[in-house]
Scaffold this active site. Structure first.
Site, PDB file in Angstrom:
ATOM      1  N   GLU A  93       3.606  28.683 -46.725  1.00 37.35           N
ATOM      2  CA  GLU A  93       2.739  28.571 -45.584  1.00 37.35           C
ATOM      3  C   GLU A  93       2.079  27.431 -45.333  1.00 37.35           C
ATOM      4  OE1 GLU A  93      -0.280  31.537 -47.334  1.00 37.35           O
ATOM      5  OE2 GLU A  93       1.119  32.936 -47.363  1.00 37.35           O
TER       6      GLU A  93
ATOM      7  N   LYS B  46      -0.996  24.902 -44.653  1.00 32.00           N
ATOM      8  CA  LYS B  46      -2.236  24.776 -45.290  1.00 32.00           C
ATOM      9  C   LYS B  46      -3.140  24.244 -44.163  1.00 32.00           C
ATOM     10  CE  LYS B  46      -4.819  23.221 -49.345  1.00 32.00           C
ATOM     11  NZ  LYS B  46      -5.873  22.876 -48.802  1.00 32.00           N
TER      12      LYS B  46
ATOM     13  N   ASP C 179      -6.122  23.337 -42.194  1.00 34.23           N
ATOM     14  CA  ASP C 179      -7.370  22.575 -42.152  1.00 34.23           C
ATOM     15  C   ASP C 179      -8.633  22.856 -41.695  1.00 34.23           C
ATOM     16  OD1 ASP C 179      -8.596  20.637 -43.613  1.00 34.23           O
ATOM     17  OD2 ASP C 179      -7.738  19.037 -42.297  1.00 34.23           O
TER      18      ASP C 179
ATOM     19  N   TYR D 103      -4.437  34.474 -44.718  1.00 36.74           N
ATOM     20  CA  TYR D 103      -3.190  34.150 -45.570  1.00 36.74           C
ATOM     21  C   TYR D 103      -3.132  35.003 -47.020  1.00 36.74           C
ATOM     22  CZ  TYR D 103      -7.026  31.300 -47.849  1.00 36.74           C
ATOM     23  OH  TYR D 103      -8.075  30.667 -48.291  1.00 36.74           O
TER      24      TYR D 103
ATOM     25  N   LYS E  12       0.817  18.152 -50.301  1.00 38.09           N
ATOM     26  CA  LYS E  12      -0.101  17.204 -49.534  1.00 38.09           C
ATOM     27  C   LYS E  12       0.848  16.273 -48.948  1.00 38.09           C
ATOM     28  CE  LYS E  12      -4.519  18.695 -50.187  1.00 38.09           C
ATOM     29  NZ  LYS E  12      -6.053  18.244 -49.948  1.00 38.09           N
TER      30      LYS E  12
ATOM     31  N   CYS F 143     -35.599   0.441 -35.122  1.00 41.59           N
ATOM     32  CA  CYS F 143     -34.503   0.746 -34.152  1.00 41.59           C
ATOM     33  C   CYS F 143     -33.697  -0.774 -33.844  1.00 41.59           C
ATOM     34  CB  CYS F 143     -34.741   1.337 -32.789  1.00 41.59           C
ATOM     35  SG  CYS F 143     -33.641   1.087 -31.664  1.00 41.59           S
TER      36      CYS F 143
ATOM     37  N   CYS G  66     -34.811  -1.948 -30.056  1.00 38.51           N
ATOM     38  CA  CYS G  66     -36.162  -1.875 -29.633  1.00 38.51           C
ATOM     39  C   CYS G  66     -37.183  -2.086 -30.646  1.00 38.51           C
ATOM     40  CB  CYS G  66     -36.489  -0.845 -28.597  1.00 38.51           C
ATOM     41  SG  CYS G  66     -36.850   0.726 -29.416  1.00 38.51           S
TER      42      CYS G  66
ATOM     43  N   CYS H  75     -34.052   6.923 -32.886  1.00 36.61           N
ATOM     44  CA  CYS H  75     -34.919   6.210 -32.448  1.00 36.61           C
ATOM     45  C   CYS H  75     -35.892   6.986 -31.282  1.00 36.61           C
ATOM     46  CB  CYS H  75     -34.614   4.927 -31.676  1.00 36.61           C
ATOM     47  SG  CYS H  75     -35.499   4.368 -30.363  1.00 36.61           S
TER      48      CYS H  75
ATOM     49  N   CYS I  87     -36.403   2.984 -24.931  1.00 33.84           N
ATOM     50  CA  CYS I  87     -35.518   2.107 -25.652  1.00 33.84           C
ATOM     51  C   CYS I  87     -34.352   1.495 -24.820  1.00 33.84           C
ATOM     52  CB  CYS I  87     -35.042   2.804 -26.930  1.00 33.84           C
ATOM     53  SG  CYS I  87     -33.654   2.027 -27.833  1.00 33.84           S
TER      54      CYS I  87
HETATM   55  S1  IVH Z   1      -4.051  30.264 -50.805  1.00 28.04           S
HETATM   56  C1  IVH Z   1      -5.629  31.023 -55.027  1.00 28.04           C
HETATM   57  N1  IVH Z   1      -3.134  29.829 -48.406  1.00 28.04           N
HETATM   58  O1  IVH Z   1      -7.028  25.788 -48.961  1.00 28.04           O
HETATM   59  C2  IVH Z   1      -5.067  30.703 -53.587  1.00 28.04           C
HETATM   60  N2  IVH Z   1      -5.341  28.706 -48.957  1.00 28.04           N
HETATM   61  O2  IVH Z   1      -7.706  24.756 -52.125  1.00 28.04           O
HETATM   62  C3  IVH Z   1      -6.047  29.722 -53.009  1.00 28.04           C
HETATM   63  N3  IVH Z   1      -6.031  27.330 -47.413  1.00 28.04           N
HETATM   64  O3  IVH Z   1      -9.963  26.834 -49.948  1.00 28.04           O
HETATM   65  C4  IVH Z   1      -5.643  30.135 -51.460  1.00 28.04           C
HETATM   66  N4  IVH Z   1      -4.474  27.566 -45.897  1.00 28.04           N
HETATM   67  O4  IVH Z   1      -9.326  28.079 -47.808  1.00 28.04           O
HETATM   68  C5  IVH Z   1      -4.228  29.511 -49.213  1.00 28.04           C
HETATM   69  N5  IVH Z   1      -2.200  29.364 -46.415  1.00 28.04           N
HETATM   70  C6  IVH Z   1      -3.166  29.069 -47.372  1.00 28.04           C
HETATM   71  C7  IVH Z   1      -4.193  28.121 -46.971  1.00 28.04           C
HETATM   72  C8  IVH Z   1      -5.293  28.199 -47.941  1.00 28.04           C
HETATM   73  C9  IVH Z   1      -5.508  26.842 -46.252  1.00 28.04           C
HETATM   74  C10 IVH Z   1      -7.349  26.546 -47.933  1.00 28.04           C
HETATM   75  C11 IVH Z   1      -8.219  27.783 -48.492  1.00 28.04           C
HETATM   76  C12 IVH Z   1      -8.598  27.051 -49.823  1.00 28.04           C
HETATM   77  C13 IVH Z   1      -8.037  25.795 -50.042  1.00 28.04           C
HETATM   78  C14 IVH Z   1      -7.229  25.939 -51.426  1.00 28.04           C
END
Ligand code: IVH
Length: 670
Positions: free
Chosen positions: A117, A119, A121, A230, A318, A412, A415, A430, A435
């Site tokens: 999947e 990840k 952000d 997820y 990552k 500041c 000013c 400020c 200013c």
């Molecule tokens: S699985 C135990 N799946 O990443 C399983 N997490 O460090 C943990 N996150 O805080 C979560 N996309 O919020 C999972 N497809 C995904 C994700 C995901 C983002 C975030 C999640 C968690 C952090 C894990």
């Protein structure tokens, strides 16, 4: 209640829920926005007639929650673990080898299935459903307990308020997901914040987290948040055998799951996906900070178990963001238009992700303290996507002697007025309204293209006008003469005349641009346009009550308060009197308005010859259309100018109608 009303209410709710899923989850709307609005209005009317029948799961009740003082703490039924990270293929293979070892008596090495999947952000959240009703939503917090943000989560339209349990007899379901902001929505949102004098967010994740932690759900509702779900966190009698099955089920219940989720038959397949996403992830419309790889079978997940922090059956992969090492030459403090003071690192210029970086924001005092960044330090900086470069960490050679810890100035830098840090805020301010740094920023904003559009009034001229005391207020601009301008450095008589002509021309810029140009806190360009269209004159706007203001769609209580506070100040009233006296138009120019584009959704890409994008946007709005930043199946037209970007490709792919400038003009002209 007449039985027919009851039936109709139920039918309307069912219909609206179905259309919500089609629109917000599947991106496949079946009806126009107008038809949708009609259904919603009919439901609202019927509910107003029968208030007893309003239930919290009604689609009319998304923004029903009241603003609160603080969030309650919620202990998670099952802890929300975090993921262990891997950063290269060797580390990732180690993870696989541990899984193989853990399952050695269960299954052959090449038969272990993984789900890969993205990840996302954003911010991890959990959503609980009892008997099919969304009852509670919380942040991850420290993994054991988080904060109850139910009211805010309800405002995210892709989160179902009800799920159909009649088909699946379960009483309790907890799902987990990530709330995030699209890249483009983030950029637009930051632009608006900047225009409204509010500090920008450093990245989409902070923007999502900040938006979810607002105490007033009405404001959260205005933020372009979305979610990908997820996993199943907990449910009574889990009927599925695998994670993939569970995900498909969540999808069929109406949750938004990421379409890029893939079931891999073995480790080799997983491996090639990781390679594929390395570059492709940058083309997604949202930010991901890697991939998540999960063992598919729940029985194997159980067998592998977890450490105190991480599951042993899943891992994050990552990709390194592009980084560079450089030196902090200085730390400056910049004063913004509303007086907020932002520390900025001046860096030895360094090339990273395609451009030379010589400055990086340090955000605020706490952030500098946390990372302990000092002048002279060697630092690692990072640029990810469109985000402003940031200092990741200090990376001094061992033994290097360092400067003193950074200290915020007490005055500041412009000013010399004492600065202060309001409680609960990260930024110092400020407070001197006069200013010069603030005044310069305000004038720069006033003159900018989206506001009064005064050509030739750039920072160098503004600096001199303010420093020489010739300009103290916006209105002073309209009193400037050639004699005032000619002595300025690097301003020849011809340029001075051009500037005077541009100032003269801006008098008829119109009410919307003027409201925007005044730089009222929380009031961005779009809000200014709506206010101008609603009130038509500065007089009417100034005299509007809080209630009048709040009754305008797009104006929430905070913006209303801010407008009221601005117009209540004598100094601002005087300024508006002066502007009027000097001939600045305080009524909305009679723009040709109509409904030729009612309900139509546009995306603009590339440069147009005859007008700026903002003018094009205004013309579309004036005819009842809407402009969004990214192309989807909901888009009716993409207007493509010269050098269109990837939006044009996307439009072609989705078969969205494409207009060149001529055809766009013809459409506007009816
Ligand atoms: S699985 C135990 N799946 O990443 C399983 N997490 O460090 C943990 N996150 O805080 C979560 N996309 O919020 C999972 N497809 C995904 C994700 C995901 C983002 C975030 C999640 C968690 C952090 C894990």
């Amino acid at each position: 209640m007449p039985p027919s009303d009851k039936k109709e209410i139920e039918n309307l709710r069912r219909e609206i829920r179905r259309h919500d899923i089609l629109y917000y989850v599947e991106n496949q709307p079946e009806i126009s926005d107008r038809e949708y609005d009609r259904l919603m209005q009919r439901l609202k009317d019927l509910e107003a007639k029968h208030p007893d029948w309003v239930t919290p799961d009604s689609p009319t009740q998304r923004v029903g929650g009241k603003a609160s003082e603080r969030f309650e703490s919620v202990v998670h039924k099952l802890p929300m673990l975090s993921l262990d990270n891997t950063y290269n293929l060797d580390e990732f293979r180690d993870f696989h080898n541990r899984v193989v070892k853990g399952l050695k008596n269960e299954i052959a090495e090449d038969k272990i299935e993984y789900v890969v999947e993205l990840k996302i952000d954003g911010l991890g959240v959990t959503l609980s459903y009892e008997n099919g009703l969304f009852t509670q939503g919380a942040t991850r917090g420290d993994g054991r307990a988080g904060e109850d943000i139910t009211a805010n989560l309800r405002t995210i339209r892709s989160i179902p308020l009800t799920i159909p349990v009649e088909k699946e007899p379960f009483n309790f379901l907890e799902v987990r997901g990530e709330v995030y902001l699209d890249r483009e929505a983030f950029v637009e949102f930051n632009k608006e914040r900047k225009a409204g004098g509010q500090p920008e967010f450093a990245n989409p994740r902070n923007a999502a987290a900040g938006s979810l932690r607002l105490l007033d759900p009405a404001i959260t509702a205005q933020r372009p948040l979305d979610i990908f779900v997820y996993s199943v966190g907990h449910m009574d009698d889990m009927p599925f055998k695998t994670h993939h099955e569970a995900i498909l089920k969540l999808k069929s219940l109406g949750f938004r799951v990421n379409p890029q989720t893939v079931l891999c038959k073995n480790f080799e397949e997983t491996f090639s996906l990781i390679e594929r996403w390395r570059d492709e992830k940058d083309h997604l419309s949202y930010e991901v900070d890697g991939l998540v790889v999960k063992v598919n079978a729940f029985s194997f997940q159980e067998k592998l178990g977890s450490t105190a922090k991480h599951p042993r059956w899943a891992v994050a992969y990552k990709y390194e963001a592009e980084q560079a090492v450089t030196e902090v030459e200085d730390i400056l403090c910049q004063v913004g238009r509303t007086g907020s003071i932002t520390p900025v690192a001046v860096l030895r210029p360094v090339f990273v992700s395609g451009s030379t970086v010589s400055r990086a924001t340090l955000h605020n005092e706490d952030e500098i303290k946390r990372k302990d960044i000092r002048v002279g330090d060697t630092v690692v900086i990072e640029k990810a996507g469109e985000v402003i470069p940031k200092v990741v960490r200090v990376a001094n050679q061992p033994g290097k002697s360092r400067g003193k810890p950074f200290k915020m100035p007490t005055k500041c830098p412009e000013c010399q007025t004492a600065i202060y840090r309001p409680e609960g805020e990260a930024a110092w301010r400020c407070v001197n309204a006069a200013c010069p740094a603030q005044l310069k920023e305000r004038l720069f904003h006033f003159a900018s293209r989206n506001a009064m559009d005064i050509d030739h009034l750039g920072p160098a001229v503004i600096d001199q006008l303010v420093d020489s005391g010739r300009v103290k207020h916006f209105s002073d601009l309209y009193n400037l003469t050639l004699e005032d301008l000619v002595p300025l450095e690097r301003l020849a008589e011809k340029s001075a005349n051009n500037l005077l002509a541009a100032i003269q021309k801006s008098k008829s810029a119109g009410l919307s641009r003027l409201i925007h140009g005044l730089g009222i806190r929380h009031v961005g360009q779009r809000a200014a346009a709506v206010l101008a269209q609603t009130f038509h004159s500065m007089d009417a706007l100034q005299n509007a009550s809080l209630e009048d203001l709040e009754s305008v769609m797009e104006v929430g209580p905070i913006m209303a308060e801010s407008l009221k506070a601005f117009f209540d100040r004598e100094i601002n009233q005087e300024e508006i009197r002066q502007l009027k006296k000097l001939g600045v138009a305080l009524v909305e120019d009679r723009q040709e308005t109509g409904d030729r584009l009612l309900g139509k959704q546009f995306v603009l890409t590339g440069a147009l010859k005859h007008f700026t994008r903002d003018q094009a946007r205004e013309m579309i709005l004036a005819q009842g259309g809407r402009v969004t930043s990214s192309v989807s199946q909901k888009t009716d037209f993409v207007v493509a100018g010269e050098d269109p970007g990837s939006k044009l490709d996307k439009a072609k792919k989705l078969d969205v109608k494409i207009l060149d400038e001529e055809r766009f003009k013809a459409l506007l002209a009816g």
